[in-house]
Write an enzyme that holds these catalytic residues in place. Structure first.
Site, PDB file in Angstrom:
ATOM      1  N   ASP A  38       0.826  -1.210   0.000  1.00 12.35           N
ATOM      2  CA  ASP A  38       0.000   0.000   0.000  1.00 12.35           C
ATOM      3  C   ASP A  38       0.858   1.257   0.000  1.00 12.35           C
ATOM      4  O   ASP A  38       0.502   2.273  -0.565  1.00 12.35           O
ATOM      5  CB  ASP A  38      -0.918   0.018   1.228  1.00 12.35           C
ATOM      6  CG  ASP A  38      -2.046  -1.001   1.073  1.00 12.35           C
ATOM      7  OD1 ASP A  38      -2.275  -1.435  -0.072  1.00 12.35           O
ATOM      8  OD2 ASP A  38      -2.673  -1.357   2.079  1.00 12.35           O
ATOM      9  N   LYS A 117     -20.488   3.454  -2.433  1.00 16.49           N
ATOM     10  CA  LYS A 117     -19.427   2.841  -3.236  1.00 16.49           C
ATOM     11  C   LYS A 117     -18.708   1.846  -2.334  1.00 16.49           C
ATOM     12  O   LYS A 117     -17.854   2.222  -1.524  1.00 16.49           O
ATOM     13  CB  LYS A 117     -18.461   3.907  -3.758  1.00 16.49           C
ATOM     14  CG  LYS A 117     -17.412   3.344  -4.684  1.00 16.49           C
ATOM     15  CD  LYS A 117     -16.640   4.473  -5.355  1.00 16.49           C
ATOM     16  CE  LYS A 117     -15.644   3.942  -6.365  1.00 16.49           C
ATOM     17  NZ  LYS A 117     -14.612   3.087  -5.796  1.00 16.49           N
ATOM     18  N   GLU A 175     -20.251  -5.993  -6.317  1.00 12.18           N
ATOM     19  CA  GLU A 175     -19.017  -5.944  -5.526  1.00 12.18           C
ATOM     20  C   GLU A 175     -18.917  -7.149  -4.587  1.00 12.18           C
ATOM     21  O   GLU A 175     -19.870  -7.477  -3.882  1.00 12.18           O
ATOM     22  CB  GLU A 175     -19.047  -4.642  -4.704  1.00 12.18           C
ATOM     23  CG  GLU A 175     -17.702  -4.097  -4.352  1.00 12.18           C
ATOM     24  CD  GLU A 175     -16.995  -3.424  -5.530  1.00 12.18           C
ATOM     25  OE1 GLU A 175     -17.536  -3.411  -6.667  1.00 12.18           O
ATOM     26  OE2 GLU A 175     -15.888  -2.921  -5.301  1.00 12.18           O
ATOM     27  N   LYS A 307     -15.943  10.694  -3.500  1.00 15.59           N
ATOM     28  CA  LYS A 307     -15.123   9.964  -2.528  1.00 15.59           C
ATOM     29  C   LYS A 307     -15.183  10.594  -1.135  1.00 15.59           C
ATOM     30  O   LYS A 307     -15.413  11.794  -0.993  1.00 15.59           O
ATOM     31  CB  LYS A 307     -13.664   9.941  -2.991  1.00 15.59           C
ATOM     32  CG  LYS A 307     -13.461   9.346  -4.364  1.00 15.59           C
ATOM     33  CD  LYS A 307     -13.573   7.859  -4.357  1.00 15.59           C
ATOM     34  CE  LYS A 307     -12.345   7.290  -3.721  1.00 15.59           C
ATOM     35  NZ  LYS A 307     -11.743   6.183  -4.430  1.00 15.59           N
ATOM     36  N   CYS A 425       4.186   9.152  35.706  1.00 16.77           N
ATOM     37  CA  CYS A 425       4.328   8.288  36.873  1.00 16.77           C
ATOM     38  C   CYS A 425       5.644   8.676  37.528  1.00 16.77           C
ATOM     39  O   CYS A 425       6.651   8.870  36.853  1.00 16.77           O
ATOM     40  CB  CYS A 425       4.370   6.832  36.407  1.00 16.77           C
ATOM     41  SG  CYS A 425       4.881   5.677  37.670  1.00 16.77           S
TER      42      CYS A 425
HETATM   43  S1  IVH Z   1     -20.969   1.307 -11.139  1.00 11.20           S
HETATM   44  C1  IVH Z   1     -19.421   2.074 -15.317  1.00 11.20           C
HETATM   45  N1  IVH Z   1     -21.852   1.196  -8.693  1.00 11.20           N
HETATM   46  O1  IVH Z   1     -16.387   1.227  -8.003  1.00 11.20           O
HETATM   47  C2  IVH Z   1     -19.955   1.874 -13.956  1.00 11.20           C
HETATM   48  N2  IVH Z   1     -19.552   0.761  -9.080  1.00 11.20           N
HETATM   49  O2  IVH Z   1     -14.538   2.999  -9.935  1.00 11.20           O
HETATM   50  C3  IVH Z   1     -19.024   1.237 -13.050  1.00 11.20           C
HETATM   51  N3  IVH Z   1     -18.296   0.204  -7.066  1.00 11.20           N
HETATM   52  O3  IVH Z   1     -15.176  -0.923 -10.452  1.00 11.20           O
HETATM   53  C4  IVH Z   1     -19.518   0.648 -11.834  1.00 11.20           C
HETATM   54  N4  IVH Z   1     -19.971   0.343  -5.667  1.00 11.20           N
HETATM   55  O4  IVH Z   1     -15.778  -1.898  -8.204  1.00 11.20           O
HETATM   56  C5  IVH Z   1     -20.785   1.071  -9.505  1.00 11.20           C
HETATM   57  N5  IVH Z   1     -22.769   1.109  -6.578  1.00 11.20           N
HETATM   58  C6  IVH Z   1     -21.720   0.986  -7.383  1.00 11.20           C
HETATM   59  C7  IVH Z   1     -20.447   0.641  -6.888  1.00 11.20           C
HETATM   60  C8  IVH Z   1     -19.387   0.549  -7.777  1.00 11.20           C
HETATM   61  C9  IVH Z   1     -18.687   0.088  -5.789  1.00 11.20           C
HETATM   62  C10 IVH Z   1     -16.900   0.019  -7.517  1.00 11.20           C
HETATM   63  C11 IVH Z   1     -16.732  -0.970  -8.653  1.00 11.20           C
HETATM   64  C12 IVH Z   1     -16.143  -0.180  -9.790  1.00 11.20           C
HETATM   65  C13 IVH Z   1     -15.565   1.004  -9.102  1.00 11.20           C
HETATM   66  C14 IVH Z   1     -15.635   2.195 -10.017  1.00 11.20           C
END
Ligand code: IVH
Length: 670
Positions: A38, A117, A175, A307, A425
């Site tokens: 990371d 997300k 996901e 984000k 202490c």
């Molecule tokens: S839509 C073209 N919906 O976020 C549309 N993605 O950067 C793409 N993700 O690869 C996906 N929750 O792994 C969508 N409710 C959601 C999401 C979601 C998580 C992730 C997914 C995707 C990344 C996009």
């Protein structure tokens, strides 16, 4: 650094990342920890943030992610699996909407499907005639790996769907993730639930995948044609009806303002969710409009990921513990509900000291904002008073040491004329258990005695097993007993024995530092070692109560002398030092004898530019010169910085000693 060097460095980091991706994903044999991995990713992202000209397909910021692994059969996605562009603030959101209006060439009333997300791994499931026929990872977005068997182990994923309105041919996408509660009970070394999910999903053997409890939440489709479903929100409802899990937090909102407000509140509550969420996704709800808007090279025009902050998060304080450090400092630590901050799961945050708790009125049960940035220890920034429960009580800082019960005090600082913020202490020796353990940890550390193979955890373990109470016990360990302990094999025991034996030869300065005397850090230990030359002489100063003489050393002051006196007044401390000096071979400092400054003595007066006294001194010593603390005939050069002491300059002139500016002196060294 110049642009070229930055590029070179960036490319080096990208190569490193590629190498570790391959080791991890293709060979399933990572050579570095997740944390280190990371760290490489973070460094790449930071560089890109600072220098916009840096880009790479292999960058974690790129839409393309990792190439599919050689371990799995590949499969082309019928519809590309793209990623989303990111928004970090209101302005980004406004621009996102503006771009849509521009593209459509008019302003319209929009409706957004708002979805958490989820911070997991995306997967695509192909159903034909109601049967799951293929499960694939995203891979590079165009070609994924066939991981059907692994995906089938997830109970959230239906393998057969009999609903009449279930499309005869469809890719369902969503996901794969691990719940926070399952992650915390997993015994592994993954930095966060996402990495653990990724590791589990890419196991060659699906029996291995079964062992880690994976979940699946569906949110979109790949290949799919429908005349009936007109909105993303309707599609989500259908998914639920067909037997898929969808997020219970999905909703429909209309204005950017609503989005912003929802985001603000969601960010505050995310620590309470069952799974990690790193933002919200906003999608234009109308599927017709989505079609019209289409895609750019890497992401849809109709959606954006808003984000959450990558270096702070809200969480709740479950308890406040008081830690006792090596020098007796009492540090309050908040135990918080685990929360993922920028990829690291944080469950403790320092509250610094008693004053800080009082100033911010931090209480058990409070919802607080925690920051974790760079190498700084996670700390509490503010208390969300709106979320404070009525019953909450002010935190009372203990008056006695929680480890040994001794009285605690806040020292009076003569320079600032204030009481310290830190409570300590008053126990100076090994009678306080927590202080003793910390002292031993300090004793074995790299810059002190340096015993490889005897880490902090091992010290704690040995302490609990009553194998050590004092530093000297390390040289008297019962290796038979240790080899019977869990986790200790013949090899590790003999390695431990070897590094303990190696540590018996130690230069005086490192030995003095290893004692862990307050205010005697590495530099001061060096000064004392240079002045006293041998441990016998050092101990004579102690025995004859002549510690005040150390005031002659440039750099040693009242504070250090007071601390040394207090340390040695404690009989057990004195005994420990005597015992250690009989067990160890404490050697004099190594002096470089062929440097440019051999036989030259220097003294400083005034403030140096861009350099501390300690650094300047090391520089002279590295070149075989020496530094003295008073102007006398033995002195060859007086180096003057900013605002030199007139008396010293005058004395030097009278004795015919050469006076150098900092620049003259550096010229001597080239
Ligand atoms: S839509 C073209 N919906 O976020 C549309 N993605 O950067 C793409 N993700 O690869 C996906 N929750 O792994 C969508 N409710 C959601 C999401 C979601 C998580 C992730 C997914 C995707 C990344 C996009």
């Amino acid at each position: 650094m110049k642009e070229n060097d930055i590029k070179k460095y960036y490319n080096k980091k990208i190569r490193e990342l590629r190498k570790h991706n391959e080791l991890y994903f293709d060979q399933s044999s990572p050579k570095i920890s997740d944390k280190e991995y990371d760290e490489i990713k973070r460094e790449i992202l930071n560089l890109e943030k600072k220098h916009s000209y840096l880009t790479s397909n292999a960058s974690p910021s790129s839409s393309l992610g990792f190439a599919p692994s050689k371990n799995f059969i590949k499969s082309s996605h019928r519809v590309k699996m793209l990623s989303l562009s990111n928004a970090f603030d209101l302005e980004d959101l406004e621009n996102f909407e503006k771009r849509i209006f521009n593209y459509l060439n008019k302003k319209i009333d929009v409706e957004y499907s708002v979805e958490p997300k989820i911070d997991g791994i995306s997967a695509s499931l192909t159903y034909k005639d109601g049967l799951l026929v293929l499960g694939a990872s995203r891979g590079d977005g165009m070609i994924g790996e066939v991981i059907t068997e692994n995906l089938k182990t997830i109970s959230d994923i239906p393998q057969k769907i009999t609903y009449k309105d279930f499309p005869r041919d469809i890719d369902i996408r969503g996901e794969v993730f691990i719940k926070k509660s399952d992650f915390s009970s997993l015994k592994n070394n993954f930095a966060n639930p996402r990495n653990a999910a990724s590791g589990s999903l890419r196991q060659k053997n699906s029996e291995q995948t079964k062992k880690i409890p994976l979940n699946f939440i569906a949110y979109t489709y790949g290949y799919f044609e429908s005349k009936i479903i007109k909105k993303q929100s309707e599609f989500l409802k259908s998914l639920k009806k067909w037997g898929f899990k969808t997020s219970e937090h999905n909703k429909v909102l209309k204005t950017i303002n609503d989005l912003e407000n929802f985001h603000k509140n969601f960010e505050k509550d995310r620590f309470d969710l069952e799974y990690d969420v790193d933002g919200l996704v906003y999608k234009i709800n109308s599927l017709d409009l989505q079609k019209r808007l289409g895609f750019t090279a890497s992401s849809p025009r109709w959606a954006i990921a808003h984000k959450f902050s990558a270096d702070s998060a809200y969480s709740q304080i479950e308890d406040i513990n008081i830690q006792v450090g090596r020098t007796g400092a009492l540090t309050p630590v908040a135990r918080i509900k685990p929360v993922n901050i920028g990829g690291v799961v944080v469950s403790n945050a320092t509250l610094h000291n008693e004053d800080e708790i009082n100033r911010k009125d931090i209480r058990v049960g409070d919802t607080v904002k925690i920051e974790r940035a760079g190498d700084v220890i996670p700390h509490v920034i503010l208390v969300d008073l709106k979320k404070r429960v009525k019953k909450s009580k002010k935190f009372i800082f203990p008056n006695n040491c929680p480890s040994c019960g001794s009285e605690t005090i806040k020292e009076f600082n003569k320079t600032t004329k204030k009481h310290d913020a830190v409570r300590r202490c008053t126990n100076e020796g090994y009678d306080c258990e927590k202080i003793a353990i910390e002292k031993i940890k300090h004793f074995i550390s790299k810059e002190a005695i340096n015993i490889d193979g005897l880490g902090k955890k091992v010290v704690e373990n040995f302490w609990n097993l009553n194998l050590i109470r004092f530093p000297q016990d390390i040289y008297n360990l019962d290796y038979n007993k240790i080899s019977d302990l869990e986790g200790w094999g013949d090899l590790s025991v003999s390695n431990l024995k070897y590094s303990i034996d190696q540590s018996r030869n130690v230069p005086l300065d490192r030995f003095l530092y290893s004692l862990g005397i307050r205010h005697i850090g590495i530099e001061n230990a060096k000064l004392l070692a240079e002045y006293t030359k041998s441990i016998t002489i050092f101990l004579n100063f102690v025995k004859n109560k002549k510690l005040n003489e150390f005031l002659n050393i440039d750099g040693i002051g009242e504070t250090q002398i007071y601390s040394l006196k207090k340390f040695f007044e404690n009989k057990s401390n004195y005994r420990i030092v005597e015992k250690l000096s009989s067990l160890l071979n404490i050697t004099d400092l190594k002096v470089n004898k062929d440097g440019k400054l051999l036989n030259n003595t220097f003294m400083f007066t005034g403030k140096l530019e861009n350099m501390s006294r300690a650094e300047a001194k090391s520089l002279i010593e590295e070149n075989s010169g020496s530094v003295v603390s008073s102007v006398n005939k033995k002195l060859k050069y007086l180096i003057t910085g900013e605002k030199p002491t007139t008396r010293k300059v005058q004395q030097a002139k009278e004795l015919g000693i050469k006076i150098l500016s900092q620049k003259d002196w550096l010229n001597l060294l080239d």
